[in-house]
Design an enzyme around this catalytic site. Structure first.
Site, PDB file in Angstrom:
ATOM      1  N   CYS A  94      -1.325  -2.305 -21.568  1.00 27.37           N
ATOM      2  CA  CYS A  94      -2.046  -1.858 -20.129  1.00 27.37           C
ATOM      3  C   CYS A  94      -1.047  -1.958 -18.989  1.00 27.37           C
ATOM      4  O   CYS A  94      -1.417  -1.513 -17.750  1.00 27.37           O
ATOM      5  CB  CYS A  94      -3.243  -1.995 -19.972  1.00 27.37           C
ATOM      6  SG  CYS A  94      -3.355  -3.869 -20.038  1.00 27.37           S
ATOM      7  N   ASP A 103       2.148  -9.188 -15.756  1.00 35.84           N
ATOM      8  CA  ASP A 103       1.884 -10.739 -15.521  1.00 35.84           C
ATOM      9  C   ASP A 103       2.773 -11.259 -16.773  1.00 35.84           C
ATOM     10  O   ASP A 103       3.680 -12.428 -16.425  1.00 35.84           O
ATOM     11  CB  ASP A 103       0.553 -10.995 -15.756  1.00 35.84           C
ATOM     12  CG  ASP A 103      -0.064 -10.989 -14.292  1.00 35.84           C
ATOM     13  OD1 ASP A 103       0.469 -11.534 -13.299  1.00 35.84           O
ATOM     14  OD2 ASP A 103      -1.260 -10.398 -14.391  1.00 35.84           O
ATOM     15  N   HIS A 107       0.880  -1.097   0.197  1.00 38.90           N
ATOM     16  CA  HIS A 107       0.111  -0.066   0.113  1.00 38.90           C
ATOM     17  C   HIS A 107       1.022   1.204   0.086  1.00 38.90           C
ATOM     18  O   HIS A 107       0.476   2.203  -0.654  1.00 38.90           O
ATOM     19  CB  HIS A 107      -0.776   0.063   1.244  1.00 38.90           C
ATOM     20  CG  HIS A 107      -2.251  -0.840   0.799  1.00 38.90           C
ATOM     21  ND1 HIS A 107      -2.960  -1.347   1.839  1.00 38.90           N
ATOM     22  CD2 HIS A 107      -2.828  -0.998  -0.278  1.00 38.90           C
ATOM     23  CE1 HIS A 107      -3.853  -2.156   1.222  1.00 38.90           C
ATOM     24  NE2 HIS A 107      -4.078  -1.866  -0.108  1.00 38.90           N
TER      25      HIS A 107
HETATM   26  C1  PEP Z   1      -0.788  -6.832 -16.325  1.00 37.96           C
HETATM   27  O1  PEP Z   1      -0.706  -7.852 -15.644  1.00 37.96           O
HETATM   28  O2  PEP Z   1       0.073  -6.025 -16.794  1.00 37.96           O
HETATM   29  C2  PEP Z   1      -1.938  -6.084 -15.988  1.00 37.96           C
HETATM   30  C3  PEP Z   1      -2.398  -4.776 -16.444  1.00 37.96           C
HETATM   31  O3  PEP Z   1      -2.852  -6.362 -15.319  1.00 37.96           O
HETATM   32  P1  PEP Z   1      -2.633  -6.471 -13.629  1.00 37.96           P
HETATM   33  O4  PEP Z   1      -1.447  -5.660 -13.247  1.00 37.96           O
HETATM   34  O5  PEP Z   1      -3.928  -5.913 -13.053  1.00 37.96           O
HETATM   35  O6  PEP Z   1      -2.608  -8.050 -12.974  1.00 37.96           O
HETATM   36 MG    MG Z   2      -2.502  -8.736 -14.974  1.00 33.59          MG
END
Ligand code: PEP
Ligand code: MG
Length: 824
Positions: free
Chosen positions: A753, A706, A445
């Site tokens: 993203c 990920d 956090h």
């Molecule tokens: C990612 O894995 O890059 C992603 C945008 O999803 P999260 O970070 O929410 O797992």
């Molecule tokens: Mg992800």
């Protein structure tokens, strides 16, 4: 006179040279001929010939035909920048080939995705032949007659007599002497009487012969001798040197090659980036005092009342919190009510403990249970429990806790074993330059709070950090993952310049943030925001978000006792859509499970939660929840604004199942307009199967967080492995390139993203790989837009090719260092 018929060397649409989007070809600077928009990726010999040139990057071949004419077949435009990616040559200089022999082949998808055009000029580059076009504005196949050449008898020309001039230069052109510069050189020499030669690599080439010039294989950085003989030799050499050193329109600085602050070696303390940024400041140690509490209580009724009063005060304080940290305060408030803490605390009081001892034993038992899961994400929640323990004990025993927080020096770099969220909030942010902790994790956090406050934070720096003397001037580079505990004066000054330059740039970046984002060559790149709450949305719009590229819907499901119903979800999505105005909103279906468990949903404990029941797997295992969510999205977000994205996909069947659920939802809410349905590419299998996914998906978006952890087998939340986590690792980039190829094969757009989209230094490489949408943390949008506006697509593609050829993330980052303001 000799008449030679050239057959079609590659199947496609034959069109006039004037249609080639490059003046060197279109204006016939290289010679006359025709162009083919290919439908297949194999180039064959148009007649019997001698191979006299093969580009080192295998994208073009030059043939000598009937010992009289030379013909260049140049696949695509600017394909030299691909550095051979996608091309295979099947012949070498000196080979004699029969008509129809395969000269080279290329991967249509790769070249189409990375080059501005596939159009392939077939050009007669030697003098003395007249060209007749036999096929035009129609489809042609291998072997169809294409051009007829009439060759005049050759006339020997005596070498010009006169002065000699010479000049040696270092080749500045990024791709050396390839076809386009060679054509310009030949065109220039036509205006001079002198004969010119180039010398390089111990060989000499007639500068008036494109083929000879290309065959020299001169690359950027090679030494080139320019020599001319004749009446205007000096003028010819001067003009040639000016032409080459002037860059020929190719030599603008490649992206990412701005001078970087050199990274000091040896003394650095490595750590993990938890919040982006770079700081210079003075060390201030932050320690967490342990509040002494009496073990025995004054009686259960008294202690119970004291605990309830303290809980009520703390609950009220957390509920009243606004702005930075209010969401984390809400999560802490929920923990205060958690029976997992209140029940054992009540039992301990009933057994004779003081309120403080009871609360401490309850939080510490919960801490031990979380740590025992071995799940680093849950272990990071330990900091939240420690924070609650401390805050409550400070209320119960104010005298024992009363240590006035030390005043921060200006530009303080706070160093601590760990920092609690409440400690962070209490710090004077005006004086804070950055934070470095010995422990902690990048998804704690405090890390989220630091990122939201725009403060760089490094975690997992180890005990070496705690030994840095208070008052010491240090450099903290969270992006680079290091703290320099003893920089010399010159390094400090250079770092200070970088910070001053960042600060100078920020107002201009903010002022330009609302404008649509286009590259310097006009290419449109969408810069969106990642959102995970309603509150963030307005701020993202202020920072210039052109849409939301990832709405993490987990925010609606975490920290509560029951799943939100359809109405609540629809209202939340509608609020975000309204705040975004008419900007697109990409809602990601629920990505809980595994590392983000929720107490009210039945999850079986898993040994490897990151590889377990999460993302789309969970949604498909609970179609009731998926159906509710899809209906809520369709009801909450207007049709033309709405896009939906599926997380953790590994197989086309998962997309098909969600697609069927979307159809059900459309019927249920009586909506006809089907929103775009996209796939997150965040598993290696999704990248490898991107072509199959893109066939049925409307778009792909790289979840680099990920994707990096799965590609590198390094848990993104574990401090022990997080030093490995860098989405610019070439292994990850190659997966992104595969995703780009898959998307391009079906003409789908590709976004990013994950966290790497927020790194301005990465923008050039991502765009070069084929990305057209970057979805960033809101605060990063102005800088990312500013960076994109400095870039050109052709440079980005060249940079991406170089990045793919690297073997470490460090090598890639050396190609694309953080942006440094150019000298005024
Ligand atoms: C990612 O894995 O890059 C992603 C945008 O999803 P999260 O970070 O929410 O797992
Ligand atoms: Mg992800």
């Amino acid at each position: 006179m000799t008449r030679i018929v050239l057959n079609t060397p590659l199947a496609g649409w034959a069109c006039p040279l004037a249609e080639v989007p490059d003046p060197v070809f279109a204006e016939r600077m290289m010679g006359d001929g025709l162009a083919i928009e290919p439908t297949e990726g194999v180039v064959r010999a148009p007649c019997d010939a001698l191979v006299v040139g093969v580009a080192p990057t295998s994208h073009s071949v030059t043939l000598r035909i009937a010992d009289a004419v030379e013909v260049l077949i140049h696949v695509g435009i600017d394909t030299v920048a691909l550095a051979g990616a996608g091309f295979t040559a099947h012949v070498a200089v000196g080979d004699r080939v029969r008509a129809d022999a395969v000269l080279l082949d290329f991967d249509l998808d790769i070249v189409a995705a990375r080059a501005p055009s596939l159009i392939t000029p077939v050009i007669v580059v030697s003098e003395g032949a007249t060209v007749e076009v036999l096929a035009r504005d129609r489809l042609v196949g291998w072997g169809d007659p294409l051009l007829a050449l009439t060759v005049a008898a050759t006339v020997a020309v005596a070498p010009p007599a006169g002065d000699e001039a010479i000049h040696v230069l270092v080749m500045p052109l990024p791709h050396g002497l390839h076809a386009r510069p060679a054509a310009r050189i030949v065109a220039l020499l036509k205006t001079h009487a002198a004969a010119a030669v180039f010398e390089a690599h111990g060989r000499t080439a007639d500068a008036c012969s494109m083929v000879a010039v290309m065959a020299l294989g001169v690359r950027q950085g090679d030494e080139l001798t320019v020599r001319a003989t004749g009446t205007d030799a000096a003028a010819a050499v001067e003009a040639l040197v000016a032409l080459i050193e002037g860059g020929m329109g190719e030599a603008h600085t490649a992206p990412g090659l701005a001078p970087a602050l050199s990274r000091p070696a040896g003394t650095l303390i490595p750590g993990i980036r938890a919040a982006p940024g770079f700081a210079v400041g003075t060390v201030m140690h932050l320690t967490q005092s342990t509040i002494a509490v009496p073990e025995a209580g004054a009686g259960p009724a008294i202690e119970r009342a004291a605990l309830d009063a303290a809980l009520a005060t703390l609950g009220g304080r957390l509920a009243a919190m606004t702005g930075l940290g209010s969401e984390i305060a809400a999560a802490h408030a929920a923990l205060l009510d958690d029976p997992g803490l209140s029940v054992p605390a009540s039992r301990a009081i009933a057994a004779g403990s003081s309120a403080g001892a009871a609360w401490r034993s309850a939080t510490q038992a919960a801490t031990t249970a979380l740590q025992a899961t071995g799940d680093p994400h849950l272990a990071e929640r330990v900091a939240d429990l420690a924070d609650l323990e401390h805050q409550l004990l400070a209320l119960l025993y104010p005298d024992a806790a009363a240590t006035a927080p030390a005043a921060l020096p200006d530009d303080a770099v706070v160093i601590a074993a760990d920092v609690l969220p409440s400690q962070f909030i209490a710090l004077d942010h005006q004086r804070l330059a950055g934070i470095a902790t010995a422990g902690g994790g990048p998804t704690s956090h405090v890390a989220i709070l630091a990122a939201a406050a725009g403060l760089p934070m490094l975690v997992a720096g180890g005990t070496a950090l705690l030994e840095v003397a208070e008052g010491q001037a240090v450099i903290l580079d969270a992006d680079g993952g290091w703290l320099d505990p003893s920089p010399d004066a010159a390094t400090l000054a250079a770092a200070g310049d970088r910070i001053a330059s960042d600060r100078r740039r920020r107002p201009a970046e903010l002022a330009a943030a609302q404008a649509e984002c286009r590259m310097a060559d006009g290419t449109r790149i969408e810069v969106f925001a990642n959102l995970s709450s309603i509150d963030e949305t307005a701020r993202a719009v202020e920072f210039g978000a052109e849409g939301c590229g990832l709405l993490r819907t987990e925010f609606l499901f975490l920290g509560r006792d029951a799943a939100p119903d359809e109405d609540e979800q629809a209202a939340a999505y509608a609020a975000i859509a309204t705040t975004l105005g008419d900007r697109p909103l990409i809602v990601r279906t629920l990505d809980i499970g595994g590392d983000k468990p929720v107490a009210y949903l039945p999850f079986v404990p898993e040994d490897n939660p990151a590889l377990g029941n999460r993302g789309v797997r969970f949604s498909l295992a609970r179609p009731d929840l998926l159906d509710i969510q899809l209906r809520a999205i369709l009801r909450g977000v207007p049709g033309d604004q709405c896009r939906i994205m599926v997380p953790m996909v590994v197989a086309p069947a998962e997309l098909a199942a969600v697609s069927a659920a979307l159809d059900r939802a459309l019927v249920a809410v009586r909506r006809r307009h089907r929103p775009q349905l996209g796939v997150m590419v965040e598993t290696p299998s999704a990248a490898v199967l991107a072509g199959a996914l893109a066939r049925d998906a409307d778009f792909l978006s790289i979840g680099s967080n990920d994707l990096t952890q799965y590609a590198l087998a390094a848990d993104r939340g574990n401090p022990a492995t997080a030093a490995l986590i860098d989405a610019l690792n070439p292994a990850v980039l190659r997966l992104i390139a595969l995703a780009a190829d898959g998307a391009a094969a079906h003409r789908r757009w590709l976004g990013v993203c994950g966290g790497i989209a927020s790194d301005p230094a990465a923008a050039a490489i991502l765009i070069g790989l084929g990305v057209t949408e970057l979805s960033c943390a809101a605060g990063a949008i102005p800088a990312v837009k500013a960076r994109v506006r400095t870039l050109r697509l052709a440079d980005c593609r060249a940079l991406a090719v170089r990045a793919l050829a690297c073997s470490t993330a460090a090598e890639v980052r050396a190609l694309a260092p953080p942006l440094v303001e150019e000298a005024a």
